[in-house]
Scaffold this active site. Structure first.
Site, mmCIF file in Angstrom:
data_model
loop_
_atom_site.group_PDB
_atom_site.id
_atom_site.type_symbol
_atom_site.label_atom_id
_atom_site.label_comp_id
_atom_site.label_asym_id
_atom_site.label_seq_id
_atom_site.Cartn_x
_atom_site.Cartn_y
_atom_site.Cartn_z
ATOM 1 N N LYS A 136 0.846 -1.187 0.000
ATOM 2 C CA LYS A 136 0.000 0.000 0.000
ATOM 3 C C LYS A 136 0.884 1.240 0.000
ATOM 4 C CE LYS A 136 -0.862 0.366 5.022
ATOM 5 N NZ LYS A 136 -1.942 0.302 6.030
ATOM 6 N N LYS B 193 -7.487 -6.236 -0.386
ATOM 7 C CA LYS B 193 -8.138 -5.618 0.769
ATOM 8 C C LYS B 193 -9.022 -4.460 0.322
ATOM 9 C CE LYS B 193 -5.293 -4.583 4.064
ATOM 10 N NZ LYS B 193 -4.011 -4.048 4.631
#
Length: 235
Positions: free
Chosen positions: A25, A83
């Site tokens: 991320k 996610k």
């Protein structure tokens, strides 16, 4: 232990330390900032199955079409898990109504060959029964994090009883369960006793414990050792 990384150099560090899940991320872009697919693909190719990988789909408002498209784009990189954040509409302006989140979950469909993890945010007042909605939507896991990266850790914004109920609800539904949110070494032992499947880290692994800074190998090894010690004691 989940370790969040932003590039190949950081992935090398955490893989050498033996982390269980490398999470991709962009920490400079809020809680679930997404990296470019080519960066994720590069790391997945480097890891080559030596440990699990996950990547975030971005900080997206609860719209099923937008969330599904973002998840499909990330899934195409070859990660093991994608996610998706369960952000209530207008959450940055104080919105805490989860009706749109539930509708969004109902409009999502499975990804071919890739597992899905839903991310709840303890500082956005999520109802615990959202875990049931995640399970009913066919997700493989659920985790809780913090959305507002203002220095408050997960235990600062969620009580022990709430976290225990979250973990218990996830386990009852057969969901993979994780806890994250500005966690430090001192949080490891008490959270391990709640028996989540994993704890997630970013800031504690960085220089000055600042999540936007680069990871440090010594910090990663130290946190990894603390997680292993806590698991041994809990067993």
């Amino acid at each position: 232990m989940l370790a969040s990384v932003r590039d190949l150099d950081e992935a090398r560090i955490v893989l050498d330390a033996g982390v269980d899940l490398i999470d991709l991320k962009q920490p400079a872009d809020g809680a679930l900032g997404a990296l470019p697919p080519e960066v994720i693909s590069e790391v997945v190719g480097f890891v080559a199955g030596r440990t699990l990988t996950s990547a975030t789909a971005g900080n997206i408002e609860p719209d099923a079409e937008a969330v599904q498209a973002a998840m499909q784009s990330i899934a195409a990189t070859g990660v093991d898990y994608v996610k998706a954040g369960l952000f209530p509409a207008a959450w940055q302006q104080g919105g805490r109504d989860y009706a749109a989140v539930r509708a969004c979950l109902g409009g999502l469909v499975p990804l071919n060959g890739v597992r899905r993890i839903a991310v709840m945010f303890a500082d956005l007042a999520p109802p615990l029964d959202l875990v049931d909605a995640v399970a009913e939507a066919g997700f493989d896991g659920v985790m809780v994090d913090t959305a507002l990266k203002t220095g408050h850790s997960l235990p600062d914004v969620a009580t022990d009883d709430w976290l225990a109920a979250f973990v218990g609800g996830a386990r009852a539904r057969g969901l993979l369960c994780g806890l994250a949110g500005s966690l430090r070494e001192g949080h490891i032992a008490p959270l391990t006793r709640l028996a989540p499947d994993y704890l997630g880290f970013r800031g504690a692994l960085c220089a000055g414990q600042a999540r936007a800074h680069a990871l440090g190998a010594d910090a990663v090894r130290r946190v990894r050792g603390a997680v292993q010690a806590a698991q041994h004691l809990a067993a």
